[in-house]
Motif scaffolding. Structure first.
Motif, short mmCIF file in Angstrom:
data_model
loop_
_atom_site.label_atom_id
_atom_site.label_comp_id
_atom_site.label_asym_id
_atom_site.label_seq_id
_atom_site.Cartn_x
_atom_site.Cartn_y
_atom_site.Cartn_z
N GLY A 236 0.84 -1.20 0.00
CA GLY A 236 0.00 0.00 0.00
C GLY A 236 0.87 1.24 0.00
O GLY A 236 2.09 1.15 0.17
N SER A 237 0.25 2.38 -0.17
CA SER A 237 1.00 3.64 -0.26
C SER A 237 1.75 3.95 1.02
O SER A 237 1.41 3.43 2.08
CB SER A 237 0.04 4.79 -0.54
N PRO A 238 2.72 4.84 0.92
CA PRO A 238 3.45 5.25 2.12
C PRO A 238 2.47 5.81 3.16
O PRO A 238 1.57 6.58 2.82
CB PRO A 238 4.37 6.37 1.62
N GLY A 239 2.62 5.39 4.38
CA GLY A 239 1.81 5.93 5.46
C GLY A 239 0.40 5.37 5.56
O GLY A 239 -0.40 5.85 6.37
N ALA A 240 0.08 4.36 4.76
CA ALA A 240 -1.28 3.80 4.78
C ALA A 240 -1.58 3.06 6.09
O ALA A 240 -2.73 2.81 6.42
CB ALA A 240 -1.48 2.85 3.60
N ASP B 37 6.51 10.04 10.24
CA ASP B 37 5.44 9.58 11.11
C ASP B 37 5.34 8.06 11.15
O ASP B 37 4.39 7.50 11.64
CB ASP B 37 4.14 10.16 10.55
N ARG B 38 6.36 7.38 10.62
CA ARG B 38 6.18 5.96 10.43
C ARG B 38 6.30 5.16 11.72
O ARG B 38 7.01 5.51 12.63
CB ARG B 38 7.12 5.44 9.36
N VAL B 39 5.54 4.07 11.73
CA VAL B 39 5.49 3.21 12.90
C VAL B 39 6.57 2.13 12.79
O VAL B 39 6.78 1.55 11.74
CB VAL B 39 4.09 2.56 13.00
N VAL C 31 5.64 -10.01 4.39
CA VAL C 31 6.47 -9.05 3.67
C VAL C 31 5.71 -7.71 3.61
O VAL C 31 4.59 -7.66 3.13
CB VAL C 31 6.75 -9.51 2.23
N GLU C 32 6.32 -6.67 4.16
CA GLU C 32 5.71 -5.34 4.06
C GLU C 32 6.44 -4.55 2.99
O GLU C 32 7.65 -4.43 3.02
CB GLU C 32 5.82 -4.57 5.39
N THR C 33 5.69 -4.02 2.03
CA THR C 33 6.34 -3.21 1.00
C THR C 33 5.44 -2.07 0.56
O THR C 33 4.22 -2.16 0.56
CB THR C 33 6.74 -4.09 -0.20
N VAL C 34 6.07 -0.96 0.18
CA VAL C 34 5.32 0.17 -0.33
C VAL C 34 4.94 -0.13 -1.77
O VAL C 34 5.79 -0.40 -2.60
CB VAL C 34 6.17 1.46 -0.29
N GLY C 35 3.66 -0.15 -2.04
CA GLY C 35 3.19 -0.60 -3.35
C GLY C 35 3.14 0.49 -4.38
O GLY C 35 2.13 1.14 -4.55
N ASP D 113 -11.52 4.95 10.79
CA ASP D 113 -12.07 5.96 11.70
C ASP D 113 -12.21 7.30 10.98
O ASP D 113 -12.86 8.21 11.48
CB ASP D 113 -11.17 6.11 12.93
N LEU D 114 -11.59 7.43 9.82
CA LEU D 114 -11.66 8.70 9.09
C LEU D 114 -12.90 8.75 8.18
O LEU D 114 -13.51 7.72 7.91
CB LEU D 114 -10.40 8.90 8.24
N ASP D 115 -13.21 9.93 7.70
CA ASP D 115 -14.36 10.08 6.80
C ASP D 115 -14.07 9.47 5.43
O ASP D 115 -12.92 9.39 5.03
CB ASP D 115 -14.66 11.57 6.58
N THR E 275 -10.33 -1.76 8.81
CA THR E 275 -9.54 -1.83 10.05
C THR E 275 -9.27 -0.44 10.61
O THR E 275 -9.21 0.55 9.87
CB THR E 275 -8.17 -2.52 9.83
N ILE E 276 -9.15 -0.40 11.92
CA ILE E 276 -8.64 0.80 12.60
C ILE E 276 -7.52 0.30 13.49
O ILE E 276 -7.77 -0.24 14.58
CB ILE E 276 -9.73 1.49 13.46
N THR E 277 -6.31 0.38 13.01
CA THR E 277 -5.24 -0.25 13.78
C THR E 277 -4.99 0.45 15.09
O THR E 277 -4.63 -0.18 16.08
CB THR E 277 -3.91 -0.29 12.98
N1 LIG Z 1 -6.36 7.55 12.29
C1 LIG Z 1 -5.67 6.45 12.06
N2 LIG Z 1 -4.32 6.53 11.94
C2 LIG Z 1 -3.64 5.39 11.70
C3 LIG Z 1 -4.28 4.12 11.61
N3 LIG Z 1 -3.34 3.19 11.35
C4 LIG Z 1 -2.15 3.84 11.29
N4 LIG Z 1 -2.32 5.15 11.52
C5 LIG Z 1 -1.25 6.17 11.55
O1 LIG Z 1 -0.70 6.35 10.25
C6 LIG Z 1 0.69 6.69 10.34
C7 LIG Z 1 1.52 5.76 9.45
O2 LIG Z 1 1.44 4.45 9.94
P1 LIG Z 1 2.47 3.31 9.53
O3 LIG Z 1 2.00 2.06 10.15
O4 LIG Z 1 3.85 3.75 9.80
O5 LIG Z 1 2.23 3.27 7.96
P2 LIG Z 1 3.09 2.49 6.86
O6 LIG Z 1 2.14 2.21 5.76
O7 LIG Z 1 3.81 1.36 7.45
O8 LIG Z 1 4.11 3.61 6.43
P3 LIG Z 1 5.47 3.44 5.58
O9 LIG Z 1 6.15 2.17 6.01
O10 LIG Z 1 6.23 4.65 5.95
O11 LIG Z 1 5.05 3.44 4.16
C8 LIG Z 1 1.06 6.57 11.82
O12 LIG Z 1 1.05 7.85 12.38
C9 LIG Z 1 -0.06 5.74 12.39
O13 LIG Z 1 -0.29 6.01 13.76
C10 LIG Z 1 -5.72 4.09 11.78
O14 LIG Z 1 -6.37 3.03 11.71
N5 LIG Z 1 -6.34 5.28 11.99
#
Ligand SMILES: Nc1nc2c(ncn2[C@@H]2O[C@H](COP(=O)(O)OP(=O)(O)OP(=O)(O)O)[C@@H](O)[C@H]2O)c(=O)[nH]1
Ligand SMILES: [Mg+2]
Length: 313
Positions: free
Chosen positions: A51-55, A94-96, A142-146, A193-195, A223-225
């Motif tokens: 998925g995209s960066p930050g998804a 902001d990555r986790v 495997v986690e990858t940016v798509g 959880d977002l709109d 999902t809402i992680t």
């Molecule tokens: N509101 C909301 N924020 C989320 C949720 N899941 C993840 N986030 C936030 O989204 C941001 C990116 O999360 P990551 O898990 O790092 O995303 P990623 O896809 O692994 O990012 P990259 O590895 O950098 O591509 C973080 O700030 C998370 O806290 C969710 O379900 N709801």
């Protein structure tokens, strides 16, 4: 048997790390090691999260790890990091990270980058996945940016690919164009959880109907992680897909196709190595401004002639 594989059998985690480093660096001796790895594979299931960066991929993987551990299964994660010098860092503030599982022996987390090998990241990732399998992990994620072709290639390695999308991100169309839609075995709408969840889900359903008849069954999971919601359903759907793969011929077919491709890729790599060594030894220079097609042909033909000459002698 290669000593690293021998050590992995004794559950030596440093041997696992070293084996992955070997493929990452495209070590000249990697092929012998990988043959033993291949023979030692168990029966891990391979899952791709893209998925995209930050998804929220890492957040999801984090939650999945806990879920899988609760079932008493072990899990390895290969986080493929195609971070280029151009995009590196900026996007990713902001990555986790998956640090919370750091002290658990049943969890192994490794990020991958590569240099060297022709097949590059996809090839090295596939090898790393096999290494984790041979070590004995039950699940390999495997986690990858798509975004590009190499991610598509990476996803061909796994049994089940989950594509992570987020509401109002405009992801869908971009990913649709890139051909990633076709390889998704299930869709995850994260950040539910977002709109905009309903709208995204509607769009996804439409796209799924357009792309294939069979894929109408492609599940869409919300999902809402951040609140640990939907993870159990996601894991259930992943398992259902796996069961489907191996109940039907589909799973075997996929692995067979993949393996066939792999043989040709290994041959390609072997020839590439030989020609490159030859060109370097002969000090054949490549001119950046000249026609690359003609240059490639000239070098290849020259190498072939040289080989023919050597064979005749
Ligand atoms: N509101 C909301 N924020 C989320 C949720 N899941 C993840 N986030 C936030 O989204 C941001 C990116 O999360 P990551 O898990 O790092 O995303 P990623 O896809 O692994 O990012 P990259 O590895 O950098 O591509 C973080 O700030 C998370 O806290 C969710 O379900 N709801
Ligand atoms: Mg991540």
């Amino acid at each position: 048997m290669h000593h690293l594989v021998e050590q992995m059998k004794q559950k030596d985690i440093r041997a696992l790390a070293r084996a992955i480093t070997m493929v990452e660096n495209d070590h000249p001796d990697k092929l012998d090691m990988l043959s033993d790895v291949f023979a030692s594979q168990k029966n891990a299931r391979y899952i791709g999260i893209t998925g995209s960066p930050g998804a929220g991929k890492s957040s999801l993987v984090n939650r999945l790890i806990s879920h899988i551990r609760n079932e008493d299964k072990t899990v390895a994660v290969i986080a493929v990091d195609p971070t280029s010098p151009f995009s590196g860092g900026a996007l990713l503030g902001d990555r986790v990270r998956m640090n919370e599982h750091f002290t658990d022996n049943g969890v192994y987390i490794r990020s991958m980058a590569t240099r060297g090998s022709l097949g590059g990241l996809a090839c090295a990732t596939k090898d790393a996945v096999r290494i984790c399998d041979a070590y004995g992990f039950d699940v390999v994620i495997v986690e990858t940016v798509g975004v590009g072709q190499s991610e598509l290639d990476i996803m061909k390695i796994v049994d089940t690919t989950a594509l992570v999308l987020t509401p109002n991100s405009g992801d869908v169309l971009q990913i649709f164009k890139a051909g990633i839609m076709e390889i998704a075995d299930l869709f995850v709408i994260n950040k539910a959880d977002l709109d905009g969840v309903g709208k995204l889900k509607g769009l996804l359903k439409e796209l799924v109907m357009m792309t294939s008849k069979e894929a109408q069954k492609t599940p869409i999971v919300k999902t809402i992680t951040t609140e640990n919601k939907g993870i159990d359903t996601l894991w259930e759907k992943i398992n259902e897909h796996y069961d489907y793969l191996y109940r039907t011929e589909e799973g075997r077919k996929r692995r067979k196709q993949q393996q066939e491709l792999e043989v040709y890729e290994l041959i390609r790599e072997e020839i590439w190595r030989e020609v490159k060594t030859y060109a370097e030894n002969e000090r054949l220079t490549i001119k950046a401004d000249d026609d690359p097609y003609k240059q490639a042909q000239a070098i290849y033909q020259q190498w072939k002639q040289e080989r023919g000459r050597l064979n005749d002698a």
